[in-house]
Design a protein around this motif. Structure first.
Motif, mmCIF file in Angstrom:
data_model
loop_
_atom_site.group_PDB
_atom_site.id
_atom_site.type_symbol
_atom_site.label_atom_id
_atom_site.label_comp_id
_atom_site.label_asym_id
_atom_site.label_seq_id
_atom_site.Cartn_x
_atom_site.Cartn_y
_atom_site.Cartn_z
ATOM 1 N N PHE A 145 1.116 -1.366 0.005
ATOM 2 C CA PHE A 145 0.027 -0.083 -0.084
ATOM 3 C C PHE A 145 1.022 1.322 0.044
ATOM 4 N N VAL A 146 1.844 1.133 0.588
ATOM 5 C CA VAL A 146 3.071 2.301 0.593
ATOM 6 C C VAL A 146 3.313 2.425 -0.667
ATOM 7 N N ALA A 147 3.986 1.587 -1.404
ATOM 8 C CA ALA A 147 4.659 1.340 -2.846
ATOM 9 C C ALA A 147 3.582 1.861 -3.645
ATOM 10 N N ALA A 148 2.379 1.781 -3.487
ATOM 11 C CA ALA A 148 1.364 2.427 -4.529
ATOM 12 C C ALA A 148 1.213 3.918 -4.433
ATOM 13 N N GLU A 149 1.339 4.406 -3.340
ATOM 14 C CA GLU A 149 1.531 5.844 -3.053
ATOM 15 C C GLU A 149 2.795 6.670 -3.473
ATOM 16 N N LEU A 150 3.868 5.766 -3.364
ATOM 17 C CA LEU A 150 5.392 6.042 -3.475
ATOM 18 C C LEU A 150 5.513 6.199 -5.043
ATOM 19 N N GLN A 151 4.687 5.165 -5.728
ATOM 20 C CA GLN A 151 4.792 5.393 -7.125
ATOM 21 C C GLN A 151 3.915 6.523 -7.725
ATOM 22 N N ARG A 152 2.907 6.827 -7.351
ATOM 23 C CA ARG A 152 2.073 7.900 -7.531
ATOM 24 C C ARG A 152 2.557 9.411 -7.479
ATOM 25 N N ASN A 153 3.179 9.427 -6.172
ATOM 26 C CA ASN A 153 3.669 10.772 -5.673
ATOM 27 C C ASN A 153 5.037 10.622 -4.814
ATOM 28 N N PRO A 154 5.892 10.174 -5.696
ATOM 29 C CA PRO A 154 7.364 9.925 -5.359
ATOM 30 C C PRO A 154 7.968 11.309 -4.676
ATOM 31 N N GLN A 155 7.622 12.694 -5.061
ATOM 32 C CA GLN A 155 8.051 13.587 -4.707
ATOM 33 C C GLN A 155 7.634 13.945 -3.284
ATOM 34 N N ASP A 156 6.590 13.248 -2.820
ATOM 35 C CA ASP A 156 6.192 13.552 -1.179
ATOM 36 C C ASP A 156 7.108 12.744 -0.497
ATOM 37 N N PHE A 157 8.000 11.768 -0.871
ATOM 38 C CA PHE A 157 8.716 10.944 0.100
ATOM 39 C C PHE A 157 10.117 11.329 0.148
#
Length: 375
Positions: free
Chosen positions: A39-51
């Motif tokens: 679930f974290v990976a899905a968000e990382l792929q969508r918005n890498p700039q947030d991490f």
């Protein structure tokens, strides 16, 4: 003052109080994510700039904290389960995204979350980083990891619970409307790891589905991996979840109130799907800490109608029957690895008052239906 770097070798960070590394889209794609972090990976792929990846001096990671690590030496686990549970081959030097967690596996590792971001081990192919305390004599040493740093988002360390779709403290709207009425619930337990629990559960699900029922399934305790949820789906369950859906990489060493709440929340969530029956796996053996306490807790019998027990041999079957009956549980049948041997199954049946049923016989609709609690 924090030092900002686009790509700074891990070795040079030791003397610095904090190092931050930004993640661009290319790096986000290159990091191999694990099942536990899906679930974290899905968000990382969508918005890498947030991490960002942050390494701080003297930081103490917590269970569920997400870590980016470099593979430094391959061992027991040479493959990492992907977010969809594909066993992706790892290579030395690759960056992977896993979660810190404790592990209790008599056939593999006893491992605890380390107290720093120093070198650690991959103790489960589903994506659990930890420090090995003990291991089984027959297995290879664990794959070695060098943490690059903890994954952060908007300045906060990312924990699996931040992106989990379910929450033990916050029921879904469907579960909140469930009330006191629920479908029958069967729990599958066993003598130990590898006693055949998951296969037994899968075959029971398949038999109930063959009989025309809608079945929801779940795994309430254990170590995060996609094998068992996929098995339950393949068997015909229309709704499947496990503890990682609630944000836990493993359940070992969770405080008991959390384990207790997790079981109840999972049963309620799966009951609210519109299922005709719910089947829940409890990992490891009857003597494992969480399992033993659950069986002694009145809330278990309140939420579980019947129990199906998987044993490795006749002696284990006899001991399991005694423990479960003494706990006041309705034991429907004994199955599992013991039934792979006709002689062993006969030995077990000669010592039991509970019927012994072959694991794959559970796929028969009439056999599976006979294990449902009487209305």
């Amino acid at each position: 003052m924090a030092v900002i770097a686009e790509s700074l070798p891990v070795q040079s960070t030791a003397a610095r109080s904090e190092v931050q590394e930004h993640i661009d889209a290319a790096r986000a794609r290159a990091i191999r994510a694990a099942y536990t972090t899906r679930f974290v990976a899905a968000e990382l792929q969508r918005n890498p700039q947030d991490f960002q990846i942050v390494r701080r001096a003297q930081v103490v990671p917590a269970p569920g904290d997400v870590v980016i690590a470099t593979v430094t030496e391959l061992g027991k686990h040479s493959r990492l389960q992907s977010p969809v549970s594909r066993r992706q081959l790892m290579f030395v030097g690759q960056e992977i995204m896993v979660a810190y967690g404790h592990r209790y596996a008599p056939d593999q590792f006893l491992a605890h979350v380390p107290d720093d971001l120093g070198p650690c081990q991959l103790v489960a192919g589903g994506g659990v980083a930890s420090e090995v305390i003990e291991q089984h004599a027959s297995i290879d040493k664990a794959t070695q990891l060098e943490p690059v740093g903890l994954l952060t988002r908007h300045g906060k360390v990312v924990n699996l619970s931040d992106f989990a779709p379910l929450d033990i403290n916050n029921e879904s709207p469907q579960a909140a409307q469930l009330g006191q009425v629920r479908p029958p619930v069967i729990a599958v337990l066993g003598t130990s790891m590898n006693s055949g629990k998951s296969t037994t559960l899968g075959c029971l699900v398949n038999g109930l589905v063959n009989g025309g029922l809608k079945v929801a399934a779940g795994k309430a305790t254990g170590t995060g991996a996609g094998n068992d949820p996929n098995l339950f789906t393949d068997a015909g369950a229309f709704s499947v979840c496990d503890f990682t859906d609630f944000g836990y990489p493993t359940t070992y060493r969770l405080d008991y109130e959390t384990v207790r709440s997790l079981l109840v929340a999972m049963i309620r969530e799966q009951s609210a799907t519109g299922a005709d029956a719910v089947v829940i796996e409890i990992a490891d053996g009857l003597f494992q800490g969480e399992t033993s306490r659950l069986l002694a807790d009145p809330i278990f019998a309140e939420h579980v109608d019947r129990v199906l027990f998987s044993a490795q041999d006749a002696l284990g079957a006899q001991a399991g029957e005694r423990i479960l009956l003494e706990a006041g549980l309705d034991l429907a049948a004994v199955s599992g690895v013991v039934t792979a041997s006709p002689l062993a199954a006969q030995e077990a049946q000669s010592q039991l008052s509970t019927p012994v049923i072959g694991t794959f016989d559970l796929c028969q609709a009439e056999v599976a239906a006979s294990l449902l609690p009487a209305k």
